[in-house]
Write a protein that holds these residues in place. Structure first.
Motif, mmCIF file in Angstrom:
data_model
loop_
_atom_site.group_PDB
_atom_site.id
_atom_site.type_symbol
_atom_site.label_atom_id
_atom_site.label_comp_id
_atom_site.label_asym_id
_atom_site.label_seq_id
_atom_site.Cartn_x
_atom_site.Cartn_y
_atom_site.Cartn_z
ATOM 1 N N PHE A 66 7.775 -7.085 -15.336
ATOM 2 C CA PHE A 66 8.457 -6.283 -14.320
ATOM 3 C C PHE A 66 9.759 -6.935 -13.877
ATOM 4 O O PHE A 66 10.796 -6.289 -13.763
ATOM 5 C CB PHE A 66 7.531 -6.036 -13.123
ATOM 6 C CG PHE A 66 8.120 -5.064 -12.153
ATOM 7 C CD1 PHE A 66 8.238 -3.716 -12.487
ATOM 8 C CD2 PHE A 66 8.600 -5.488 -10.921
ATOM 9 C CE1 PHE A 66 8.807 -2.819 -11.607
ATOM 10 C CE2 PHE A 66 9.168 -4.586 -10.039
ATOM 11 C CZ PHE A 66 9.273 -3.250 -10.388
ATOM 12 N N SER A 71 10.369 3.113 -13.296
ATOM 13 C CA SER A 71 9.834 1.874 -12.733
ATOM 14 C C SER A 71 8.611 2.145 -11.870
ATOM 15 O O SER A 71 7.659 1.359 -11.855
ATOM 16 C CB SER A 71 10.893 1.177 -11.881
ATOM 17 O OG SER A 71 11.880 0.628 -12.708
ATOM 18 N N LEU A 97 5.059 0.406 -12.313
ATOM 19 C CA LEU A 97 4.339 -0.348 -11.284
ATOM 20 C C LEU A 97 2.946 0.230 -11.065
ATOM 21 O O LEU A 97 1.967 -0.499 -10.954
ATOM 22 C CB LEU A 97 5.123 -0.315 -9.983
ATOM 23 C CG LEU A 97 6.221 -1.367 -9.883
ATOM 24 C CD1 LEU A 97 6.946 -1.232 -8.565
ATOM 25 C CD2 LEU A 97 5.596 -2.757 -9.998
#
Lengths: 485, 633
Positions: A127, A165, A169
Motif C-alpha cells: 500500500f 485505492s 484497502l
C-alpha cells in the motif's frame, strides 16, 4: 538495524537524499538544469549501486520489505526508465517557462514508490509503495497547469485512483480478517491450505485485483487510460506507461512466484477473459483513432492483455516471458513517448497523425526511430517486440492455451493494421501545413534525442544478446529470483 | 587472420550502405573508389585468409566463426555464423576476385550512366549477399544470401528500368527462379523438421545416420533442393529466364549471370553432397538434367545473333557440365569447372561488353565484323576466352576442367557412355558456336563504327582474367599427365571419400584415348566454324533459307520454344484466372474482416465518453464481476 539492512535499503536512501537535495536546490536557486542534473545523478548513482547491493541479497529488511535479486532487477529496470524520463522531461521543459523544477521532485518520489513496490512482501509495503507511486503522479499528470486537458486528466486520475485505492484497502482489510496476517506468503499459504474462511479471502483478493487491474489498465478498469495519456505531458505519460505499470507487473510476478507458479483454475478463466477483452478492446479502440497519444494508450491496454497471456500460460517460461515482454514494452514505450516529447515545442505536442506526415523529410532520424518503435510495438521480426511476442506464443503453445493464442494472433494482426500506416505517414509529403514546426526537432534539446537514440540502439543491437544463455547476468538474476522462493 | 572472416562480406555491405546513403552526393571517382575498393579490399582479405587457411589448415580443414546468436527460444537457436572450408574458400575467392575485376571494369563501362552510384550500390550488395550465401554456416544464412542475390539480380537486370522490356525480363527472372526457390524453401523446412538442426554440417551428419541410402525422405529432400538449384542455375526446366536476363548492363551479366550467382545451384548441391549421395536416383537425375541442358542450350547458342544471348546460352550449357559432374559424383571436377568457367566466362562477357560499348550498344554479331584490327587487346583476350570455352586442348583451362568432367562422366560409378557422348557432343557444338562468334564478330569485313575505345580501367581486368583463364587450368592436371592435383586435393578436405573411388578401375591408356577424342572433337568444331561461317557462309544461308531450315532456326533462336510452352501451360491460364478474379474473392474475406474490426471500433467507441462517473461505474462493475467470480467459483 544493522549494516546489511542499510546496504539493502541504499537505493531508497539514495533516492530520498536526491529528493532532499533537489528540494533544497529549488529553495536556494531555481535552476532547471540543476534540478534535472541532480535527479539524473540520483537515478544513475542508485542504478550503479545495484550490483553491489546484490551481494547482500536476498535480505529481508523488516518483515515487510525484501531485497532480493528479483527486486533488484526490477529496480534497475524502473531506475533506467526513470532516468530516461528525466532526460525526456529536461528536453521537454527546457522549451517551456514557469515552474518546472518540482517535476523532478515528484518524479524522484514516484520512482521511489516503484522501488518499494518491487520489494514488497507485505500488504503494508504494497500500500505504501502504491500510494507513494501514485500521489506524485496526480500532480505530474496535471503539471501543465495552464492546459485544460492536463488538469482534467489529473482530476480524473485522482478520483479514479482514489476509488481504486479504496478497493485495495478494503480488500486488504478482508484478507487480514480472513487470515490474520498481512504477509504475502502467509496469506497465499493459508489460501492454498484452505485454513482461512474462504469467502472473505476470495473477496479480498478480488478487490485487490480491482486495484491491480486499474494500475495495469486491464479491461474493464482501463477507461481512464486514454484521457490521462492524452492530457498528461508526454514525459509523465511515458512514466505512467512504463514505471507505474512495470512496478505493478513486478508485484504480480512476485505473487505468482510466491504462489509457486500456479494459478488456481477458477482465476485462470476470469483472467483469460479479461486478457482477451483487453487485447480486443485496446486494439479495436485504437483502430480509427487519430490522436497518437490515445493510440498508444489503447495499444498499452492490449499490450498488458498480451502480458497476462504469459502469466496465464504459467510454467517455467512465464517469468522469463513476462520479464522479457515487459522490458521490451518499456523500452519501446519510452522510445515512442520520447519521440513525441522530442517533437514537442512551446505550442504543444504533435498529437494528431497528420502532424507526423512528412516527418521523414523534416527529421529523418526521429522518423526512422519512431517507425522502429512502432514496428517493435507491432512485433515485427528483428525488433524486441517480435521476440517478446515469440515468448508469449511459446509460453501459450507450451500450455495449450489455444483460446488465448488465437486471440493473440488475431490481435497481432489488428495491431499490424494499426501501426505501419503510421510509418507510411512519416514519408508521405504533406501538402497540408503541418502543426509541427519544421525545426521542432532541433529545438527541444539534445538529451531527449540522445535517449531516444539509445532506445533505438537497444532495440536493434541489444536484443540479439538478451536471450538466456548469452546474457548470464540477467539469467542468473532471474534464476536466483526464481529459486529464492 | 581467420577471425577476420566476418569482414569479407561486411566490407561490400559497408560499401553498399555508404553508396546507398551518400552516393548521390559523391563524385563518380569517389563512387568508383568506394564501389570497387570495398570489393577489392574484401578480395585482398580473402586472399590473405585463404593463404593462411592453406598454409596452416585449421582442425578438420574448416573454420567456423560464430558472430552472435540471433535468439534462442525453445531449442530453436539460429546463429549468425560463417564457415570457411575449401569449398567456401574457392567460392569466396572467385566471388571477391572476379567481382573486384568486374567492378573495376564497370567504372569505365558505366561511366556515362546517370545512375552510377545506384549501380555500384547494388553490385556491392550483390557481392555481400553472394558471400553470405557461400560462407553461411546454416540454412538460414544460406537462404538469406540466396534470396539476397535473387533480389540483386532482379534489381540489376532491370537496372535500366525506363525500358519496359528490361523490367519484364527482371520480373521473369525473379518469378521463374522463385518457382525453384519455393521448392528449396520447402526442402529446407523438411530438413529442419526431420533432422532438427539448421547447421549444414550437422544436417549432413544426421542425415547419414538417420536416413537409409535411397530412402523416401532423402529423395524428397534432395528433389526439393534440386528444384532450387535448377531455378537459380538456369537448368532444365527453369532455364528460360537466363537469356532474357541479358537485359541488364554487361558487367552484371558477367558477374551475376555468368560467374557467380547462377552457379549458386552448383554450390548448393556441392554443399549438400552428402544428402545427394544418399539419394542415388536424384543424383542420377542431376546428371541427366545437366546432360540435356548442355545439349539444348548448345543448340540454341548455335543460331543466336545477339552476342550476349550466345554467351547466356553457353553459360546455361556450361553449368550443365557442372551439373553433369555433380551428378556422377565428381564433386571436385564440378567445382573446378565452376572456377575456370567463372574466369573465362567473365572474360568473354567483359570483352563482349567492351565491343558493345565501343559500337554504341550494338549487340548483333552480324553488324560487327573485323574488330580484330580495331580493338586488338579485346580481340586477343576474347580469343583466349573463346579458346577456353571451346576447350582447345592442352593450352586452355577449359580443356582441363571439361576433360575432367568428361572423364568422370564416362568412368565413375554413376557415369555411362551416354552421358559421356552427350558431353562430347556438347563440346563439339560449344566450339562451333564459340568460334562462329569469333569469326563473324572479329574477323571478316568491318561493318560497325568504333565510337570510343576502352580505356585501361576496362582493359586491365580483361588482361588479368585472360591470364587466369589460360593458366588456372594448370593447378589440376589429369592423372595420366602429371601428379598435379592441387585443386582436387584441396576439395577432398570437404568431399572426403565421395567421388574419388573410381580411380582404381580405370586405366591411363583409356583416359588418354578419351582425352584425344575430346581434343580432336573441339578442334573439328573450330574447323567446322571456320568453313561454315568465315570461308563460305553461303552454305549456311542456303540451309536456313529452306522452310525446314528457317523453322529450325527460329525454333532454336527462341530457345526450343520453352517460353511458348510455359505461356500456354502456366502463364495464360493463370492470367485468365486473374482476369476472372479481378475483384479478388479472397480479398473480400480480408476486407470483411477489416470492416468487421472497424465496426467493432464504432460499437466500442461510446465507452470512452470522458465522463468520470461512467469511468468509476466501470470500476465498480469490474469489481462486482470479480467479486462474483471469486466468491462463487
Amino acid at each position: 538495524m544493522n549494516s546489511a539492512d542499510i546496504i539493502a535499503l541504499l537505493p531508497l536512501i539514495l533516492l530520498t537524499l536526491a529528493t532532499i537535495a533537489v528540494m533544497l536546490a529549488i529553495s536556494f536557486k531555481r535552476s532547471h538544469g540543476l534540478a534535472a542534473g541532480l535527479t539524473a545523478l540520483g537515478f544513475t548513482a542508485t542504478f550503479l549501486l545495484l550490483p553491489a547491493i546484490s551481494r547482500v541479497a536476498p535480505h529481508p529488511v523488516t518483515p515487510i520489505y525484501l531485497v532480493d535479486t528479483f527486486g533488484l532487477f526490477f529496480s534497475g529496470l524502473l531506475l533506467a526508465a526513470s532516468l530516461v524520463v528525466t532526460l525526456l522531461a529536461y528536453g521537454y521543459y527546457e522549451t517551456r517557462s514557469g515552474f518546472r523544477e518540482e517535476f523532478y521532485l515528484l518524479l524522484l518520489m514516484s520512482a521511489m514508490g516503484g522501488l518499494v513496490l518491487v520489494g514488497s512482501t507485505h500488504l503494508v509495503s504494497l500500500f505504501i509503495g502504491l500510494e507513494l507511486l501514485s500521489v506524485p503522479l496526480y500532480t505530474m499528470v496535471g503539471f501543465s497547469r495552464t492546459a485544460r486537458r492536463s488538469l482534467e486528466a489529473a482530476l480524473k486520475y485522482l478520483v479514479l485512483a482514489g476509488v481504486s485505492s479504496a478497493f485495495l484497502l478494503f480488500g486488504m482489510a478482508l484478507l487480514f480478517a480472513a487470515t490474520g496476517s498481512m504477509d504475502f506468503s502467509r496469506i497465499l499459504e493459508m489460501g492454498r491450505s484452505g485454513d482461512a474462511s474462504s469467502t472473505p479471502l476470495m473477496a479480498g483478493l478480488a478487490l485487490i485485483g480491482v486495484a491491480v487491474g486499474f494500475k495495469l489498465a486491464i479491461v474493464p478498469f482501463h477507461l481512464w487510460t486514454p484521457d490521462v495519456y492524452e492530457g498528461a505531458p508526454a514525459p509523465t505519460t511515458s512514466f505512467v506507461a512504463t514505471v507505474s505499470k512495470g512496478a505493478m507487473t513486478a508485484v504480480l510476478l512476485r505473487l505468482y512466484l510466491l504462489a509457486g507458479g500456479v494459478i488456481p483454475d477458477s482465476t485462470v478463466t476470469i483472467f483469460s477473459i479479461l486478457a482477451i477483452l483487453s487485447m480486443f478492446t485496446g486494439n479495436l479502440l485504437a483502430l480509427m483513432q487519430n490522436n497518437v497519444k490515445r493510440v498508444l494508450a489503447y495499444s498499452s491496454i492490449s499490450h498488458l492483455g498480451y502480458l497476462l497471456v504469459a502469466f496465464l500460460a504459467g510454467g517455467e517460461y512465464a517469468v522469463e516471458a513476462v520479464t522479457f515482454y515487459l522490458t521490451a514494452y518499456m523500452v519501446t514505450s519510452l522510445g515512442t513517448f520520447g519521440i513525441i516529447a522530442l517533437l514537442s515545442d512551446r505550442e504543444g505536442e504533435p498529437e494528431l497523425l497528420q502532424d507526423y506526415s512528412g516527418l521523414f523529410w523534416r527529421n529523418p532520424v526521429a522518423a526512422g526511430l519512431f517507425s522502429l518503435f512502432l514496428l517493435s510495438l507491432a512485433g515485427i521480426p528483428m525488433t524486441a517486440g517480435f521476440i517478446g511476442k515469440f515468448y508469449l506464443f511459446a509460453a501459450g503453445v507450451d500450455h495449450s492455451a489455444w483460446l488465448l493464442i488465437g486471440s493473440l494472433v488475431i490481435n497481432s494482426a489488428i495491431g499490424l493494421f494499426l501501426l505501419p500506416p503510421d510509418c507510411r505517414f512519416h514519408v508521405c509529403r504533406s501538402r497540408r501545413k503541418s502543426h509541427t514546426n519544421p525545426s521542432a526537432g532541433k529545438r527541444s534539446g539534445k538529451p531527449a534525442r540522445a535517449d531516444a537514440r539509445f532506445c533505438g540502439y537497444f532495440l536493434v543491437w541489444g536484443l540479439p544478446r538478451v536471450p538466456d544463455s548469452s546474457d548470464p547476468q540477467r539469467d542468473n538474476r532471474l534464476n536466483s529470483a526464481y529459486h529464492s522462493f | 587472420m581467420l577471425s577476420l572472416l566476418w569482414l569479407v562480406p561486411t566490407l561490400p555491405f559497408l560499401g553498399f550502405l555508404i553508396l546507398l546513403l551518400f552516393g548521390d552526393r559523391m563524385t563518380k571517382t569517389l563512387v568508383g573508389i568506394i564501389g570497387a575498393g570495398s570489393v577489392g579490399l574484401s578480395a585482398l582479405l580473402t586472399m590473405v585468409i585463404g593463404y593462411q587457411f592453406l598454409a596452416s589448415p585449421p582442425p578438420d580443414h574448416a573454420f567456423t566463426q560464430v558472430l552472435w546468436t540471433w535468439f534462442e527460444v525453445g531449442g530453436f537457436r539460429p546463429e549468425i555464423a560463417f564457415r570457411l572450408d575449401a569449398l567456401s574458400l574457392v567460392m569466396a575467392s572467385v566471388v571477391t576476385f572476379v567481382g573486384f575485376l568486374i567492378h573495376l571494369y564497370s567504372i569505365g563501362y558505366m561511366h556515362e550512366d546517370s545512375s552510377f552510384s545506384r549501380f555500384f550500390a547494388e553490385m556491392n550488395l550483390f557481392v555481400c549477399m553472394m558471400l553470405v550465401l557461400v560462407l553461411g554456416d546454416n540454412l538460414l544464412l544460406l537462404y538469406v544470401g540466396w534470396e539476397g542475390v535473387g533480389l540483386c539480380s532482379y534489381l540489376l537486370i532491370g537496372f535500366w528500368y525506363q525500358e519496359p522490356a528490361n523490367c519484364t525480363a527482371a520480373q521473369k527472372a525473379f518469378i521463374v527462379t522463385r518457382v525453384g526457390d519455393t521448392a528449396m524453401a520447402i526442402g529446407f523446412f523438411l530438413l529442419v523438421t526431420q533432422l532438427g538442426t539448421l547447421q549444414v554440417q550437422d544436417l549432413m551428419h544426421k542425415a547419414g545416420e538417420m536416413w537409409e541410402p535411397g530412402s523416401g525422405m532423402a529423395v524428397a529432400a534432395t528433389l526439393l533442393l534440386l528444384g532450387g538449384a535448377v531455378g537459380k542455375s538456369g537448368q532444365l526446366p527453369l532455364q528460360t529466364w537466363l537469356p532474357d536476363a541479358m537485359a541488364g548492363p554487361t558487367p552484371v551479366s558477367a558477374l551475376i549471370h555468368a560467374a557467380t550467382m547462377v552457379t549458386a545451384g552448383v554450390y548448393l548441391i556441392a554443399r549438400t553432397h552428402a544428402l545427394f549421395a544418399l539419394a542415388p536416383s536424384v543424383q542420377f537425375l542431376v546428371a541427366v538434367i545437366g546432360a540435356l541442358t548442355l545439349l539444348l542450350a548448345g543448340f540454341s547458342a548455335l543460331v543466336q545473333t545477339d552476342i550476349k544471348r550466345i554467351l547466356a546460352y553457353s553459360t546455361i550449357s556450361q553449368i550443365g557440365y557442372m551439373f553433369l559432374a555433380l551428378g556422377v559424383g565428381a564433386w571436385s571436377a564440378g567445382m573446378f569447372h565452376f572456377m575456370t568457367h567463372a574466369f573465362f566466362k567473365a572474360l568473354l562477357f567483359l570483352a563482349a561488353g567492351a565491343v558493345i560499348h565501343a559500337l554504341h550498344h550494338e549487340q548483333n554479331i552480324f553488324k560487327m565484323g573485323g574488330l580484330a584490327k580495331q580493338l586488338p587487346v579485346v580481340f586477343w583476350t576474347f580469343l583466349i576466352g573463346a579458346g577456353c570455352l571451346a576447350s582447345i586442348p592442352l593450352i586452355t583451362s577449359g580443356f582441363y576442367s571439361k576433360d575432367a568432367i568428361l572423364w568422370y562422366a564416362f568412368s565413375s560409378e554413376g557415369g555411362s557412355i551416354w552421358l559421356w557422348m552427350a558431353g562430347l557432343a556438347g563440346a563439339f557444338f560449344t566450339s562451333i558456336y564459340t568460334f562462329r562468334m569469333v569469326f563473324i564478330a572479329f574477323l571478316g569485313e568491318p561493318k560497325g563504327h568504333i565510337h570510343h575505345r576502352p580505356g585501361p580501367v576496362m582493359l586491365v581486368p580483361l588482361v588479368v582474367l585472360a591470364f587466369l583463364a589460360l593458366f588456372s587450368g594448370f593447378i589440376e592436371l589429369p592423372h595420366n599427365f602429371a601428379p598435379v592435383q592441387m585443386f582436387s586435393n584441396l576439395m577432398d578436405t570437404v568431399f572426403h571419400s565421395h567421388g574419388h573411388s573410381h580411380e582404381e578401375h580405370s586405366s591411363a591408356a583409356l583416359e588418354g584415348i578419351l582425352q584425344l577424342t575430346a581434343g580432336i572433337v573441339s578442334l573439328i568444331g573450330v574447323a567446322a566454324a571456320y568453313f561454315l561461317f568465315l570461308k563460305d557462309p553461303s552454305k549456311v544461308e542456303k540451309i536456313s533459307s529452306t522452310p525446314a531450315g528457317s523453322f529450325l532456326q527460329g525454333f532454336l533462336l527462341r530457345g526450343w520454344d520453352f517460353d511458348r510452352l510455359y505461356d500456354t501451360l502456366f502463364v495464360n491460364p493463370l492470367m485468365a484466372l486473374a482476369r476472372i478474379n479481378k475483384g479478388d474473392i479472397v480479398d473480400s474475406l480480408y476486407n470483411g474482416l477489416a470492416s468487421l474490426t472497424q465496426m467493432g471500433h464504432y460499437r466500442l467507441k461510446w465507452i470512452q465518453n470522458g465522463a468520470v462517473r461512467w469511468y468509476a461505474a466501470g470500476l465498480a462493475l469490474g469489481a462486482v464481476i470479480l467479486l462474483g467470480v471469486f466468491i462463487f467459483t
